[in-house]
Design a protein around this motif. Structure first.
Motif, PDB file in Angstrom:
ATOM      1  N   THR A 231       1.499   3.812  -3.041  1.00  9.93           N
ATOM      2  CA  THR A 231       1.238   5.258  -3.013  1.00  9.93           C
ATOM      3  C   THR A 231       2.509   6.032  -3.275  1.00  9.93           C
ATOM      4  OG1 THR A 231       1.483   5.136  -0.653  1.00  9.93           O
ATOM      5  CG2 THR A 231      -0.755   5.214  -1.505  1.00  9.93           C
ATOM      6  N   THR A 232       3.602   5.486  -2.772  1.00 14.06           N
ATOM      7  CA  THR A 232       4.862   6.175  -3.036  1.00 14.06           C
ATOM      8  C   THR A 232       5.120   6.242  -4.527  1.00 14.06           C
ATOM      9  OG1 THR A 232       5.663   5.172  -1.031  1.00 14.06           O
ATOM     10  CG2 THR A 232       7.292   6.235  -2.450  1.00 14.06           C
TER      11      THR A 232
ATOM     12  N   ALA B 259       3.255  11.165  -9.978  1.00 15.61           N
ATOM     13  CA  ALA B 259       2.621  12.476 -10.003  1.00 15.61           C
ATOM     14  C   ALA B 259       3.678  13.577 -10.022  1.00 15.61           C
ATOM     15  CB  ALA B 259       1.719  12.640  -8.786  1.00 15.61           C
ATOM     16  N   VAL B 260       4.673  13.376  -9.188  1.00 15.21           N
ATOM     17  CA  VAL B 260       5.737  14.377  -9.133  1.00 15.21           C
ATOM     18  C   VAL B 260       6.402  14.518 -10.493  1.00 15.21           C
ATOM     19  CG1 VAL B 260       8.006  14.870  -8.211  1.00 15.21           C
ATOM     20  CG2 VAL B 260       6.180  14.143  -6.686  1.00 15.21           C
TER      21      VAL B 260
ATOM     22  N   VAL C   6       4.290  16.374 -12.863  1.00 15.12           N
ATOM     23  CA  VAL C   6       4.328  17.828 -12.654  1.00 15.12           C
ATOM     24  C   VAL C   6       5.626  18.412 -13.196  1.00 15.12           C
ATOM     25  CG1 VAL C   6       4.527  19.612 -10.915  1.00 15.12           C
ATOM     26  CG2 VAL C   6       2.753  17.877 -10.699  1.00 15.12           C
TER      27      VAL C   6
ATOM     28  N   ARG D  79       2.950   6.017  -6.821  1.00 14.69           N
ATOM     29  CA  ARG D  79       1.988   6.923  -7.448  1.00 14.69           C
ATOM     30  C   ARG D  79       2.434   8.378  -7.253  1.00 14.69           C
ATOM     31  NH1 ARG D  79      -3.497   6.302  -4.973  1.00 14.69           N
ATOM     32  NH2 ARG D  79      -3.092   4.100  -5.171  1.00 14.69           N
ATOM     33  N   GLY D  80       2.886   8.620  -6.051  1.00 12.71           N
ATOM     34  CA  GLY D  80       3.350   9.976  -5.755  1.00 12.71           C
ATOM     35  C   GLY D  80       4.515  10.353  -6.650  1.00 12.71           C
TER      36      GLY D  80
ATOM     37  N   MET E 131       0.851  -1.210   0.000  1.00 12.17           N
ATOM     38  CA  MET E 131       0.000   0.000   0.000  1.00 12.17           C
ATOM     39  C   MET E 131       0.865   1.230   0.000  1.00 12.17           C
ATOM     40  SD  MET E 131      -3.226   1.137   0.578  1.00 12.17           S
ATOM     41  CE  MET E 131      -4.013   2.616   1.111  1.00 12.17           C
ATOM     42  N   ASN E 132       1.719   1.271   0.963  1.00 16.04           N
ATOM     43  CA  ASN E 132       2.573   2.454   1.043  1.00 16.04           C
ATOM     44  C   ASN E 132       3.502   2.562  -0.144  1.00 16.04           C
ATOM     45  OD1 ASN E 132       1.792   3.888   3.150  1.00 16.04           O
ATOM     46  ND2 ASN E 132       3.145   2.915   4.668  1.00 16.04           N
TER      47      ASN E 132
END
Lengths: 338, 473
Positions: A5-6, A12-13, A16, A8-9, A1-2
């Motif tokens: 998300t990492t 996302a980063v 950007v 995914r993060g 999970m973590n």
């Protein structure tokens, strides 16, 4: 999970970051000039040529009104200036401008050159005049880049003449050098031969067979005038002698290609007629123009009249069956003396 | 914690992306026009643009030329050969293109080699400087004015060239300014805003999840942490002890009286169950524990679901890490230890009747030993008592409020959402059903789903609700 998300993060980063790089990249490169195709068409548009015509026309009309030859200079040059100035002087002295050639400013056909250098010559065939005289063929010349187009020459077309076809004004016509040898005769030669024909008449000139001479040609006119003079009552009795001599000017030749590969040649002829009678005799001027040109000078047994004749010839291509054809002329006395 | 940080970062990035997108379409939006200037270089009174420069950005260009005050300026457009022919051998400045979006590149115009037949070149060169190109028949567009002149030009095929000339004696070459309209697009606006929104949502979710987990952990932590001194610590083990240690010394264990003693009558042998059912019923127990908090508090049907969900997630997270903690009842006793004291002080509390059936000895025994234990707890965690006070106050208010309001609240489900944490304790005794027996499980189930609560709830409800709320918060 973590971990997910990492990840995914991180995605996302990076998205950007990429986005901002794109944003930063939105300062596009400046465009570079794209030079178009070099011009190979007419040097003037029809519009421009029409403007030239009206500018010349208005200048000439103003000069006509004031009978001021000096006012012509801004838009008239070459043989046309000589002739027009003379006509204005004559009109002034006669106080009558009826003998000044009318040149309509409305054109029925434009012939625009493709010359990229100077001088450049364009041509216009005008509409018939108000008096239903034949149309004029007018040549305009731009001597240098900073000069204006000026009327260089004009002729009155012969009645019933068939004009050669020219390239459309939107395409432009090629200027022809005076020594161009792709023609039945070079423009210079053609003018010289024509001068000979005019001087000697179609019967005596050896060049006459190269010409297709209409009835109302300059040669016929000159010969007709000579015949008239010679047949004047008392001419023989007074030991009269009449001589006409015409020669082509070497520099005043302008030619432009016609659609069939021939050329329209415009040039100027210097004409001189000399009439002498016996010592005691007196020779009066034959025309109003001559009279005006002569002025107050007393009559003598000699009358010498100079003409500046502007002529237009059609010179066919070398391999053509056609002969050289006179298209028009302007026969104007510009000086007289005795 | 990591989740929350990540969530926060994502939200931030998302906001930044949105801001960037919006800025790209507003603040950073390219101007609708491109304005570029050209300063003449070298001698000469003329500035000439290379073919193609006029149509550089778009077909329509507005040219303005500025010279010294009062000096006539002429702008003309003509074919390149005509313009260069007109210039002849005079020096001039040549505009070669855009250097950047604001500046035009300018070079000293090289005197063209005289093409063959260009006899007039020398004549042109001899012409006085400051000559005026205006009026020439060759130009297709021209304008003249004092000081500055402006010319509009729509590009057309061919090598069209602009000539700007200062006119007159000692004239200076004018400064050119070319202005093109430009269609500006904002290609980054919506992608950036969309991506930003997605990021914000993702980040927000992460953040909320992280916060929930952290809070639930924190909720656990204080109980253990504050209680670390003794009460909670013991309390945490309490149930296990109570359940596992045969609960025989009920009288001695301060916690037993309420939990075990209360129910011992119902379940004859509480001692047996734990060993067997501890594993098997652990889930159930957890569920019951969680549900007991939830439903009993809400008194409505919806909340249990929330409670369940919540509990499950909590169970999931808690299970691998601290199996002990998973058994929420651990926490509960800590909670009710304090109320217990209050209860003792205020015998009239609602639940006391429920406990009443239990032999009076138990309370009689219990208060004495429990009091010393409970006091320190309340003292150590004053907020608990405050919370409890608040809860009580609210409960009273709730009780005063009519049934309609309560029903409304039940329907909207607002109560569970906002109710502050309340003493877990009251619930515990009521619901610390012995799950080992069917009757106990049934009771737990009823309690969970709120059956059978309503009648008693009228009196006992308010206090019973609280635990759930605390969980739901």
């Amino acid at each position: 999970m973590n971990r997910r998300t990492t990840r995914r993060g991180l995605a996302a980063v990076s998205a950007v970051v990429v986005g901002s790089v794109l944003l930063a990249g939105c300062t596009e490169d400046v465009p570079q000039p794209q030079a178009g195709e070099p011009f190979d068409g007419p040097v003037l548009t029809e519009e421009q040529e029409t403007k030239v015509l009206s500018a010349v026309s208005s200048t000439v009309q103003k000069a006509d009104k004031k009978l001021d030859p000096a006012a012509l200079k801004s838009r008239v040059t070459g043989p046309a200036l000589e002739v027009r100035a003379s006509q204005l002087d004559v009109a002034k002295s006669r106080d009558d401008s009826s003998l000044v050639t009318e040149i309509p400013d409305e054109s029925q056909q434009l012939v625009i050159p493709t010359t990229s250098t100077w001088p450049r010559t364009s041509y216009s065939i005008t509409v018939p005049t108000e008096d239903l005289e034949t149309p004029r063929l007018v040549a305009f010349e731009q001597d240098s880049a900073r000069a204006a187009y000026k009327m260089w020459s004009w002729v009155q077309l012969l009645p019933g003449v068939v004009m050669p076809a020219f390239a459309d004004a939107g395409i432009g016509s090629e200027a022809v050098a005076s020594d161009d040898d792709s023609l039945a005769a070079t423009p210079a030669d053609a003018l010289n031969q024509y001068a000979d024909v005019v001087t000697l008449g179609s019967e005596e000139s050896s060049f006459a067979k190269g010409f297709d001479l209409p009835e109302e040609d300059l040669a016929a006119r000159v010969q007709g005038d000579a015949k008239n003079v010679r047949s004047t009552p008392g001419f023989e009795d007074a030991d009269g002698e009449f001589e006409a001599k015409f020669s082509a000017r070497k520099d005043d030749i302008r030619s432009v290609r016609t659609a069939d590969g021939g050329a329209l040649v415009m040039g100027a002829l210097d004409g001189r007629t000399t009439l002498t009678v016996e010592e005691e005799g007196e020779v009066p001027p034959f025309t109003e123009t001559q009279k005006a040109l002569l002025g107050d000078a007393g009559l003598t047994n000699e009358l010498e009249v100079e003409y500046t004749d502007m002529v237009a010839l059609y010179v066919p291509a070398k391999d053509s069956d056609e002969k050289i054809r006179p298209l028009g002329y302007s026969h104007v006395a510009t000086a007289a003396s005795n | 914690m990591l989740q929350r940080i990540l969530g926060g970062v994502l939200v931030l990035l998302g906001l930044v992306a949105v801001a960037l997108g919006v800025a790209s379409a507003t603040v950073w939006r390219d101007s609708d026009t491109v304005v570029a200037t050209a300063e003449p270089v070298g001698d000469g009174t003329m500035v000439v643009t290379d073919p193609g420069v006029l149509g550089l950005v778009s077909g329509d260009v507005t040219v303005s030329a500025k010279g010294p005050e009062g000096q006539p300026v002429t702008l003309v457009v003509g074919r390149d050969v005509d313009v260069l022919g007109w210039i002849g051998k005079d020096p001039y400045s040549r505009v070669t293109g855009l250097e950047d979006w604001d500046t035009l590149g300018v070079e000293a115009g090289a005197a063209e080699e005289t093409p063959k037949g260009e006899k007039d070149a020398e004549k042109s060169a001899a012409a006085p400087s400051g000559a005026d190109p205006a009026g020439n028949d060759m130009w297709v567009a021209q304008t003249s004015d004092d000081g500055s002149a402006t010319l509009r030009w729509s590009d057309r095929p061919g090598r069209w060239t602009l000539l700007a000339a200062g006119v007159g004696k000692d004239a200076q070459a004018p400064t050119l300014e070319l202005t093109w309209p430009r269609t500006v697009t904002t290609p980054y606006l919506w992608p950036a805003v969309g991506a930003g929104a997605v990021l914000v949502v993702l980040g927000g979710l992460l953040f909320v999840l992280g916060t929930r987990r952290a809070r639930s952990r924190r909720d656990d932590a204080p109980r253990r942490g504050t209680g670390a001194a003794s009460p909670t610590g013991t309390a945490a083990e309490g149930p296990d002890a109570a359940a596992g240690d045969d609960a025989a010394p009920a009288g001695t264990n301060p916690f037993v009286p309420v939990g075990a003693t209360a129910w011992s009558p119902a379940s004859d042998t509480p001692s047996d169950t734990p060993s067997d059912g501890s594993d098997g019923s652990s889930d159930l127990e957890a569920d019951a524990a969680s549900d007991e908090d939830g439903p009993s508090g809400s008194g409505t049907a919806e909340v249990p679901m929330a409670g369940r969900l919540l509990r499950r997630s909590r169970r999931r997270s808690a299970a691998p890490q601290e199996p002990d903690a998973a058994a929420v009842p651990d926490a509960a006793p800590a909670g009710w230890a304090a109320p217990g004291a209050d209860a003792a002080a205020d015998p009239a509390t609602a639940w006391s009747p429920a406990v009443a059936p239990v032999p009076a000895e138990a309370p009689a025994d219990a208060p004495a030993p429990s009091a010393p234990e409970a006091r320190p707890a309340t003292g150590a965690t004053p907020h608990l008592s405050r919370r409890e006070l608040r809860a009580q106050e609210e409960a009273r208010r709730a009780a005063e409020q009519g049934g309609v309001t309560r029903m409304l609240r039940a329907i909207t489900g607002s109560i569970p959402a906002v109710r502050p944490q309340a003493p877990d304790a009251p619930a515990a005794p009521a619901q610390d059903h012995d799950l080992s027996t069917p009757a106990g499980r049934a009771a737990a189930w009823r309690a969970t789903w709120g059956f059978g609560q309503t009648p008693g709830g009228g009196s006992a409800g308010p206090d019973d609700h609280r635990p759930t709320d605390g969980e739901n918060r």
